[in-house]
Design a protein around this motif. Structure first.
Motif, PDB file in Angstrom:
ATOM      1  N   ARG A   1       1.122  -0.875   0.421  1.00 17.26           N
ATOM      2  CA  ARG A   1      -0.006   0.156  -0.029  1.00 17.26           C
ATOM      3  C   ARG A   1       0.567   1.443  -0.129  1.00 17.26           C
ATOM      4  O   ARG A   1       0.004   2.304  -0.136  1.00 17.26           O
ATOM      5  CB  ARG A   1      -1.514  -0.183   0.914  1.00 17.26           C
ATOM      6  CG  ARG A   1      -2.088  -0.828   1.390  1.00 17.26           C
ATOM      7  CD  ARG A   1      -2.870  -1.346   2.452  1.00 17.26           C
ATOM      8  NE  ARG A   1      -3.777  -2.288   2.607  1.00 17.26           N
ATOM      9  CZ  ARG A   1      -4.615  -2.320   1.998  1.00 17.26           C
ATOM     10  NH1 ARG A   1      -5.255  -1.033   1.244  1.00 17.26           N
ATOM     11  NH2 ARG A   1      -5.816  -3.322   1.649  1.00 17.26           N
ATOM     12  N   ILE A   2       2.125   1.403   0.157  1.00 14.20           N
ATOM     13  CA  ILE A   2       2.991   2.201   0.434  1.00 14.20           C
ATOM     14  C   ILE A   2       3.245   3.380  -1.049  1.00 14.20           C
ATOM     15  O   ILE A   2       3.656   2.190  -1.935  1.00 14.20           O
ATOM     16  CB  ILE A   2       4.073   2.096   1.077  1.00 14.20           C
ATOM     17  CG1 ILE A   2       4.018   1.687   2.123  1.00 14.20           C
ATOM     18  CG2 ILE A   2       5.292   2.828   1.237  1.00 14.20           C
ATOM     19  CD1 ILE A   2       5.195   1.129   3.288  1.00 14.20           C
ATOM     20  N   PRO A   3       3.633   4.216  -1.351  1.00 13.02           N
ATOM     21  CA  PRO A   3       3.594   4.555  -3.187  1.00 13.02           C
ATOM     22  C   PRO A   3       4.751   3.798  -3.126  1.00 13.02           C
ATOM     23  O   PRO A   3       5.994   3.937  -2.541  1.00 13.02           O
ATOM     24  CB  PRO A   3       3.825   6.116  -2.623  1.00 13.02           C
ATOM     25  CG  PRO A   3       2.755   6.174  -1.387  1.00 13.02           C
ATOM     26  CD  PRO A   3       2.941   5.292  -0.522  1.00 13.02           C
ATOM     27  N   GLU A   4       5.241   3.843  -4.976  1.00 18.33           N
ATOM     28  CA  GLU A   4       6.436   3.741  -5.546  1.00 18.33           C
ATOM     29  C   GLU A   4       7.757   4.751  -4.794  1.00 18.33           C
ATOM     30  O   GLU A   4       8.216   4.240  -4.985  1.00 18.33           O
ATOM     31  CB  GLU A   4       6.307   3.446  -6.556  1.00 18.33           C
ATOM     32  CG  GLU A   4       8.006   2.856  -7.437  1.00 18.33           C
ATOM     33  CD  GLU A   4       7.678   2.620  -9.105  1.00 18.33           C
ATOM     34  OE1 GLU A   4       8.227   2.497  -9.285  1.00 18.33           O
ATOM     35  OE2 GLU A   4       6.274   2.717  -9.840  1.00 18.33           O
ATOM     36  N   GLU A   5       7.413   6.168  -5.194  1.00 22.38           N
ATOM     37  CA  GLU A   5       8.017   6.368  -4.834  1.00 22.38           C
ATOM     38  C   GLU A   5       8.842   6.717  -3.293  1.00 22.38           C
ATOM     39  O   GLU A   5      10.522   7.356  -2.801  1.00 22.38           O
ATOM     40  CB  GLU A   5       7.716   8.224  -4.884  1.00 22.38           C
ATOM     41  CG  GLU A   5       6.584   8.715  -3.790  1.00 22.38           C
ATOM     42  CD  GLU A   5       6.124  10.245  -3.941  1.00 22.38           C
ATOM     43  OE1 GLU A   5       6.936  11.052  -4.943  1.00 22.38           O
ATOM     44  OE2 GLU A   5       5.171  10.467  -3.459  1.00 22.38           O
ATOM     45  N   THR A   6       7.945   6.836  -2.040  1.00 27.96           N
ATOM     46  CA  THR A   6       8.993   5.942  -0.877  1.00 27.96           C
ATOM     47  C   THR A   6       9.548   4.751  -0.957  1.00 27.96           C
ATOM     48  O   THR A   6      10.471   4.698  -0.090  1.00 27.96           O
ATOM     49  CB  THR A   6       7.103   6.118   0.134  1.00 27.96           C
ATOM     50  OG1 THR A   6       6.697   7.082   0.239  1.00 27.96           O
ATOM     51  CG2 THR A   6       7.263   5.594   1.082  1.00 27.96           C
ATOM     52  N   LEU A   7       8.730   3.927  -1.114  1.00 32.37           N
ATOM     53  CA  LEU A   7       9.706   2.821  -1.379  1.00 32.37           C
ATOM     54  C   LEU A   7      10.694   2.863  -2.099  1.00 32.37           C
ATOM     55  O   LEU A   7      12.085   1.714  -1.635  1.00 32.37           O
ATOM     56  CB  LEU A   7       8.868   1.552  -2.240  1.00 32.37           C
ATOM     57  CG  LEU A   7       7.255   1.168  -1.417  1.00 32.37           C
ATOM     58  CD1 LEU A   7       6.980  -0.377  -2.438  1.00 32.37           C
ATOM     59  CD2 LEU A   7       8.070   0.684   0.059  1.00 32.37           C
ATOM     60  N   ASN A   8      11.186   3.669  -3.126  1.00 28.69           N
ATOM     61  CA  ASN A   8      12.141   3.534  -3.273  1.00 28.69           C
ATOM     62  C   ASN A   8      13.801   4.658  -2.342  1.00 28.69           C
ATOM     63  O   ASN A   8      14.316   4.191  -3.035  1.00 28.69           O
ATOM     64  CB  ASN A   8      12.158   4.559  -5.013  1.00 28.69           C
ATOM     65  CG  ASN A   8      11.796   3.949  -6.041  1.00 28.69           C
ATOM     66  OD1 ASN A   8      11.003   2.571  -6.171  1.00 28.69           O
ATOM     67  ND2 ASN A   8      10.902   5.087  -6.960  1.00 28.69           N
ATOM     68  N   VAL A   9      13.165   4.898  -1.555  1.00 30.89           N
ATOM     69  CA  VAL A   9      14.073   5.283  -0.650  1.00 30.89           C
ATOM     70  C   VAL A   9      14.443   4.340   0.029  1.00 30.89           C
ATOM     71  O   VAL A   9      16.137   4.620   0.302  1.00 30.89           O
ATOM     72  CB  VAL A   9      13.028   6.093   0.367  1.00 30.89           C
ATOM     73  CG1 VAL A   9      13.978   7.135   1.690  1.00 30.89           C
ATOM     74  CG2 VAL A   9      12.675   7.586   0.063  1.00 30.89           C
ATOM     75  N   LEU A  10      13.841   2.872  -0.070  1.00 27.77           N
ATOM     76  CA  LEU A  10      14.398   2.093   0.448  1.00 27.77           C
ATOM     77  C   LEU A  10      15.868   1.275  -0.166  1.00 27.77           C
ATOM     78  O   LEU A  10      16.198   0.268   0.897  1.00 27.77           O
ATOM     79  CB  LEU A  10      13.534   0.564   1.264  1.00 27.77           C
ATOM     80  CG  LEU A  10      11.962   1.792   1.741  1.00 27.77           C
ATOM     81  CD1 LEU A  10      11.185   0.718   2.000  1.00 27.77           C
ATOM     82  CD2 LEU A  10      13.087   2.194   3.601  1.00 27.77           C
ATOM     83  N   ILE A  11      15.799   1.560  -0.996  1.00 31.14           N
ATOM     84  CA  ILE A  11      16.872   0.692  -2.762  1.00 31.14           C
ATOM     85  C   ILE A  11      18.344   1.011  -1.982  1.00 31.14           C
ATOM     86  O   ILE A  11      18.925  -0.398  -1.642  1.00 31.14           O
ATOM     87  CB  ILE A  11      16.398   1.111  -3.642  1.00 31.14           C
ATOM     88  CG1 ILE A  11      14.592   0.591  -3.964  1.00 31.14           C
ATOM     89  CG2 ILE A  11      17.679   0.560  -4.264  1.00 31.14           C
ATOM     90  CD1 ILE A  11      14.678   1.403  -5.733  1.00 31.14           C
ATOM     91  N   THR A  12      18.683   1.545  -1.877  1.00 33.97           N
ATOM     92  CA  THR A  12      20.021   2.246  -1.104  1.00 33.97           C
ATOM     93  C   THR A  12      20.280   1.183   0.237  1.00 33.97           C
ATOM     94  O   THR A  12      21.220   0.890   1.065  1.00 33.97           O
ATOM     95  CB  THR A  12      20.448   3.080  -1.205  1.00 33.97           C
ATOM     96  OG1 THR A  12      20.647   4.084  -2.409  1.00 33.97           O
ATOM     97  CG2 THR A  12      21.543   3.551  -0.417  1.00 33.97           C
ATOM     98  N   VAL A  13      18.959   1.789   1.650  1.00 29.56           N
ATOM     99  CA  VAL A  13      19.274   0.868   2.617  1.00 29.56           C
ATOM    100  C   VAL A  13      19.517  -0.206   2.849  1.00 29.56           C
ATOM    101  O   VAL A  13      20.423  -0.529   3.185  1.00 29.56           O
ATOM    102  CB  VAL A  13      17.809   1.903   3.314  1.00 29.56           C
ATOM    103  CG1 VAL A  13      18.207   1.064   4.926  1.00 29.56           C
ATOM    104  CG2 VAL A  13      17.707   3.315   2.801  1.00 29.56           C
ATOM    105  N   LEU A  14      18.236  -1.187   1.816  1.00 28.67           N
ATOM    106  CA  LEU A  14      18.034  -2.419   1.744  1.00 28.67           C
ATOM    107  C   LEU A  14      19.968  -3.198   1.212  1.00 28.67           C
ATOM    108  O   LEU A  14      20.364  -3.779   1.866  1.00 28.67           O
ATOM    109  CB  LEU A  14      17.412  -2.631   0.958  1.00 28.67           C
ATOM    110  CG  LEU A  14      15.451  -2.305   1.771  1.00 28.67           C
ATOM    111  CD1 LEU A  14      15.231  -3.076   0.741  1.00 28.67           C
ATOM    112  CD2 LEU A  14      15.267  -2.917   3.060  1.00 28.67           C
TER     113      LEU A  14
END
Length: 479
Positions: A103-116
């Motif tokens: 349910r989280i917007p894609e632009e918010t999920l993209n923030v997690l890419i570098t973190v992961l």
């Protein structure tokens, strides 16, 4: 609350966290995703930072932002920045738990890419923030809910392990309900049986979770005490409690003209017939691994060719497609004439119904093929084979529209009007061509073309400028 069952899932999730892997927990509601994570976190002494995923979760709310008042006073300094849940978990060596990941917007999920991937994030004006040792991201999602959800991108899925949780087995669910409610075991057995039946009913797209059994037990216990009834005499009280506790949790299959209450009434009648005592003995689940949760069969039934399908899955699928005689009587007013007795099928009555009302007869025959009566079901299958062969011999329906146009054999794009007219008139064979002089000099046309106004349908270059008369156009001729 102690985690009941889910032994294998617990072991996998524990090892994943010990090896600093990020995990997504996937399963329908009520399967213990949050309870499992909180239990593991309590065992290892790790703090859990909880985030409710929804469409309003922006990158600023997840990461953090500068306090406008502090910026006006001190400027863009680290002390003016207010950490969001992500930075709080990264700095504190905790677990970031994202509920409803899809349910989280894609632009918010993209923030997690570098973190992961790198374990760090670059925040404008604040700089680069690196996660402390022990930071892990745990997400949960319900893949069966299509309202307000979106598909998780491959960039996120490729960076996380996936653990699938299903519904618990019957023994585990009874233990869960008993732990939550502390009610009479007879109420627990009945509630769990009703809830599990909703997941296998053929008219339901989504069944109830164990939370529905908890509510059902509490409501039923309160109603029985309020009305001064015992369970054995409170069948209608059970019906009231079932409607209140489960009608909002189940979803009827699209296109089925039934209400949730009618489906629940049928389930109650099947599990507890009017002239029988309430069920007390639990279902036999000896063939189930007690350490493995049951998959959500109602949402994604395993096919017969699936490597994960078992004999129990096939038995459940057969049971979910069965229809009792009482339900057939409610759905088809002609059922008593076609099947006057158990195991009997009157072919004469069915033939009369087929001749008078073929649609109703076809619907009845389809439901008879799913009857719980084995002899009636077998007779319906034998009758269906004969009926379908008879219908198939009638032949195909007449072509309509452009499908009735036939091109000529020269493959030059023109139509063969003679063959087209044969198809339009419905004759099963080509009519013989009889050529007769055409209306113009030096021309000839089949007499079949001259017999209908449809023949005058295309313009043609006639050799005489005085022919054809106004309003006439003859088709191409053949010598």
């Amino acid at each position: 609350m102690d985690v009941i069952g889910l032994r294998r899932e617990r072991e996998v999730l524990t090892v994943a966290l010990q090896t600093d892997r990020h995990v997504v927990l996937e399963g329908p509601p009520g399967t213990g995703k949050s309870t499992l994570l909180r239990s593991i976190a309590a065992d290892v002494g790790t703090e859990v930072v909880f985030v409710e995923g929804n469409a309003e979760l922006t990158p600023a709310r997840l990461v953090g932002q500068y306090d406008p008042a502090a910026v006006m006073t001190d400027g863009y300094v680290p002390t003016s920045f207010t950490d969001g849940p992500l930075l709080t978990a990264m700095r504190g060596s905790g677990l970031l738990y994202l509920e409803e990941l899809n349910r989280i917007p894609e632009e918010t999920l993209n923030v997690l890419i570098t973190v992961l991937t790198e374990g760090e994030i670059a925040v404008p004006r604040l700089g680069r923030v690196r996660a402390a040792a022990g930071f892990r991201l745990i997400a949960a999602m319900n893949p069966f809910d299509a309202i307000g959800t979106a598909r998780v991108g491959q960039a996120i899925a490729d960076r996380m392990c996936r653990v699938v949780l299903g519904y618990q087995d019957a023994d585990a669910e009874r233990a869960i309900v008993s732990q939550v409610t502390g009610a009479d075991p007879r109420l627990v057995v009945l509630a769990v049986a009703l809830v599990r039946a909703t997941r296998e009913h053929r008219d339901l797209r989504t069944g109830s979770s164990v939370r529905g059994a908890n509510d059902l037990v509490l409501l039923l216990d309160g109603l029985l005490r309020m009305r001064g009834e015992e369970l054995v005499d409170g069948r209608e009280t059970v019906r009231d409690a079932v409607h209140a506790a489960l009608s909002g949790r189940i979803k009827v299959v699209d296109g089925v003209d039934r209400t949730p209450e009618s489906v629940l009434d049928q389930i109650l009648d099947d599990l507890w017939p009017a002239d029988a005592p309430p069920p007390e003995e639990p279902d036999d689940d000896e063939d189930r691994d007690p350490g493995k949760a049951e998959g959500p069969q109602a949402q994604q039934p395993a096919g017969p060719d699936s490597p994960s399908s078992s004999s129990r899955d096939r038995k459940n699928a057969q049971r979910s497609r069965s229809t009792p005689r009482q339900e057939l009587q409610r759905q088809h007013e002609q059922f008593d004439q076609v099947s006057p007795e158990v195991g009997e099928l009157d072919e004469g009555a069915f033939s009369a119904l087929l001749a008078e009302r073929p649609d109703d007869a076809a619907a009845l025959l389809a439901d008879l093929g799913r009857a719980t009566d084995r002899e009636l079901r077998a007779a319906a299958h034998r009758l269906a084979r004969r009926v379908f062969v008879q219908v198939a011999r009638v032949g195909t329906t007449r072509s309509r529209g452009t499908r009735r146009l036939v091109p000529n054999r020269r493959a030059d794009g023109d139509l063969d009007l003679d063959r087209t007219l044969d198809r339009w008139t419905g004759s099963g064979r080509r009519r013989p061509r009889t050529w007769s002089p055409g209306p113009g000099p030096g021309t000839a046309a089949p007499s079949a073309w001259l017999s209908t106004p449809r023949a005058r349908c295309r313009a043609w270059a006639w050799p005489s400028p005085r022919w054809p008369p106004p309003g006439w156009c003859w088709p191409a001729t053949r010598s």
